[in-house]
Write an enzyme that holds these catalytic residues in place. Structure first.
Site, PDB file in Angstrom:
ATOM      1  N   GLU A  22       1.651   0.283  -4.999  1.00  0.00           N
ATOM      2  CA  GLU A  22       0.709   1.139  -5.130  1.00  0.00           C
ATOM      3  C   GLU A  22       1.681   2.449  -4.976  1.00  0.00           C
ATOM      4  O   GLU A  22       2.111   2.711  -3.601  1.00  0.00           O
ATOM      5  CB  GLU A  22      -0.305   1.172  -4.198  1.00  0.00           C
ATOM      6  N   ASP A  62       0.853  -1.195  -0.028  1.00  0.00           N
ATOM      7  CA  ASP A  62      -0.042   0.098   0.050  1.00  0.00           C
ATOM      8  C   ASP A  62       0.890   1.142   0.183  1.00  0.00           C
ATOM      9  O   ASP A  62       1.993   1.423   0.860  1.00  0.00           O
ATOM     10  CB  ASP A  62      -1.067   0.049   1.225  1.00  0.00           C
TER      11      ASP A  62
END
Length: 585
Positions: free
Chosen positions: A281, A244
């Protein structure tokens, strides 16, 4: 059993195990570490008391049966009986499917989700990508407020539930990818600061102090998060991790944390004999994210590509607010650019950021499968005011157009759960914070954020209302009804075509006739397959041109499409997509 904990600033550390307390001794071989032996087995509750304080959960806890604030429990992963042998499934050629355990079914458990795995196998998915499953306060939430990076959320089924899910997925030939959060911990139940310098004020993130990756004590912090990543891959036989917001990993050291992590994962892959991969990401549009370490990159195997999403989204919806503005201003050319080179912002001015952004990818050295392409994700749906999916405002035909681009582009495609049948259930932002003040802060903050965009407070769902989560659960009756059934069949055909046609998984950035013509038709060709879209509400006639070669077959079409006549003109119905074969097989 040996219990260990890193607590470099503590003068005394006690082990609380099965209701009894005993002192721990400094580890003579590792500065800042404490250790003690005690009888314990699977399920034994324990914690660590720092300087005569109350017992706290283990920072490396593998199970929190009573939630993040409770004691930890011993887990022995060697006791799990795996039913299937699994040799792994690599990322190139994959089709990923992002799902959230808490809303994939109304039950919201690993076991309930496992019952729907045959649907994914029949669809043609290769890997399930789970949103975070680490413990967080309460029962339901997105998972990005997790506070125990080595453990599994108990309401989902705990570590045994995750292992059963992975084993079942492998039984259907599906790999499993897990979304992990290394850039911050949640605001409630985070006890890491009591143990050591896990965070630093040297850098800041949108969630507060940054994880300590480069300040004093950061060697152990880096080892903590790398150890967590390896444990997920090793102990649960996962195939990959989605990392993330790696742009929030503030690290000024000569060797970036991501490079160290990717090297450790590749070493584990060599030991296990399974292909393992990392997907980042990143908001940076930085080629170094996936560039090989020997070339000065971080060595991740792939990264999400929001630029492709934004270009496709504006192409189909016409939205132009916020970060969509630059893409909408460019029109179909934005989609052409991202298909050709991956990033739209590759050093160009970003109006949303009021500065230049990104750097060009080298398409000669970067395989296209290193970028994930998608029309929807949890972020791009759930971070809208009411969590509305594309299906809330696009016709089935335009949804079919989105699928054709995602599944026929050279990127690694990813779907968001329910997308394949045009689910009408929203996916909204929901929380279950147990602290009333935190709950109210989240509720009012969400409404304040969208009030700036013209939303009335009453129209923004209350994240703490259980009904918000319930509205977000998939309705598994929908795929049996039209138009959902037809759209599901379309996705199945396109994924099967991708699997059968090597040109569609070719990692080179090669196209014939990639264009958005004045006739309103968007098209590109990969190998012998020509993909055409008519997003308009009227039929169009488009000339396929001499470079296309003879069209011999309509391989797939959302609406009926006839082969072109002798003049080379093709009539494409409104709001439809078609895939044609050009030349002989």
């Amino acid at each position: 059993m040996l219990f260990e904990v890193w607590a470099p600033h503590a003068e005394r550390v006690g082990l609380h195990v099965d209701g009894r307390d005993r002192p721990m001794e400094p580890d003579p071989g590792r500065a800042g570490w404490w250790r003690a032996e005690a009888e314990a087995g699977p399920g034994t509750r324990y914690g660590f008391a720092l300087d005569d304080g109350p017992p706290l959960p283990d920072p490396r806890s593998r199970r929190q049966p009573d939630g993040p604030e409770g004691l930890s429990a011993v887990v022995d992963h060697s006791r799990f009986r795996w039913e299937r042998e699994w040799f792994g499934r690599p990322l190139p050629g994959a089709v990923l499917y992002e799902l959230h355990i808490g809303t994939f079914t109304h039950e919201g458990t690993f076991d309930a989700a496992a019952e729907q795995l045959p649907h994914l196998a029949e669809l043609g998915i290769t890997h399930v990508q789970l949103m975070p499953v680490c413990p967080f306060p309460g029962t339901h939430g997105w998972g990005y407020d997790g506070v125990a990076p080595w453990a599994v959320h108990e309401p989902y089924g705990g570590p045994e539930g995750l292992a059963r899910f992975v084993d079942a997925a492998h039984g259907h030939g599906l790999g499993v990818v897990l979304d992990v959060v290394h850039n911050h911990l949640g605001p409630s139940g985070n006890h890491l600061p009591a143990f050591g310098p896990y965070f630093t004020d040297t850098h800041h993130t949108p969630w507060g102090a940054a994880v300590n990756l480069d300040a004093p004590g950061s060697d152990e912090v880096r080892a903590y998060f790398i150890g967590s990543a390896l444990a997920w891959l090793r102990d649960f036989r996962l195939d990959g991790l989605r990392l993330d917001a790696v742009h929030a990993l503030r690290d000024t050291r000569a060797r970036h944390f991501l490079a160290e992590l990717s090297a450790a994962v590749e070493a584990l892959a060599a030991r296990t004999g399974r292909p393992l991969f990392l997907i980042g990401e990143s908001d940076l549009n930085d080629p170094r994210t996936t560039a090989p370490r020997e070339a000065g990159g971080h060595g991740l195997h792939a990264q999400w590509n929001d630029d492709f999403h934004h270009a496709l989204h504006t192409f189909l919806t016409g939205e132009r607010q916020g970060y969509y503005a630059d893409f909408a201003a460019e029109g179909p050319g934005a989609l052409v650019k991202t298909l050709m080179g991956g990033f739209f912002h590759d050093g160009t001015h970003s109006a949303f950021r009021s500065r230049r952004h990104g750097s060009p990818l080298n398409t000669h050295t970067t395989p296209a499968h290193r970028l994930l392409g998608y029309a929807q994700t949890h972020d791009q749906v759930g971070n809208r005011a009411v969590g509305d999916r594309l299906s809330a405002r696009l016709s089935p035909g335009l949804l079919a157009c989105a699928a054709a681009v995602v599944l026929c582009a050279p990127f690694t495609p990813m779907l968001f759960m329910g997308e394949e049948w045009g689910a009408r259930t929203p996916w909204q932002y929901f929380t279950d914070h147990q602290d009333p003040e935190l709950a109210e802060a989240v509720r009012s903050g969400r409404r304040r954020e969208f009030a700036a965009h013209g939303w009335a407070a009453g129209d923004v769902p209350d994240p703490q209302d259980p009904a918000t989560r319930l509205r977000s659960c998939l309705d598994w009756r929908e795929p049996e009804r039209e138009p959902h059934r037809a759209l599901l069949d379309w996705y199945r055909r396109l994924i099967a075509l991708r699997r059968a046609e090597p040109a569609l998984t070719d990692p080179t950035w090669s196209y014939t006739g990639l264009s958005s013509g004045s006739d309103g038709c968007f098209s590109f060709q990969r190998g012998p397959l020509r993909v055409l879209l008519n997003p308009g509400d009227r039929p169009v006639k488009t000339w396929l041109g001499p470079r296309t070669g003879e069209v011999t077959e309509v391989v797939a079409a959302w609406r009926r499409v006839e082969l072109p006549g002798p003049d080379g003109m093709l009539r494409l119905p409104p709001e439809t997509a078609a895939v044609l074969r050009c030349g002989s097989r």
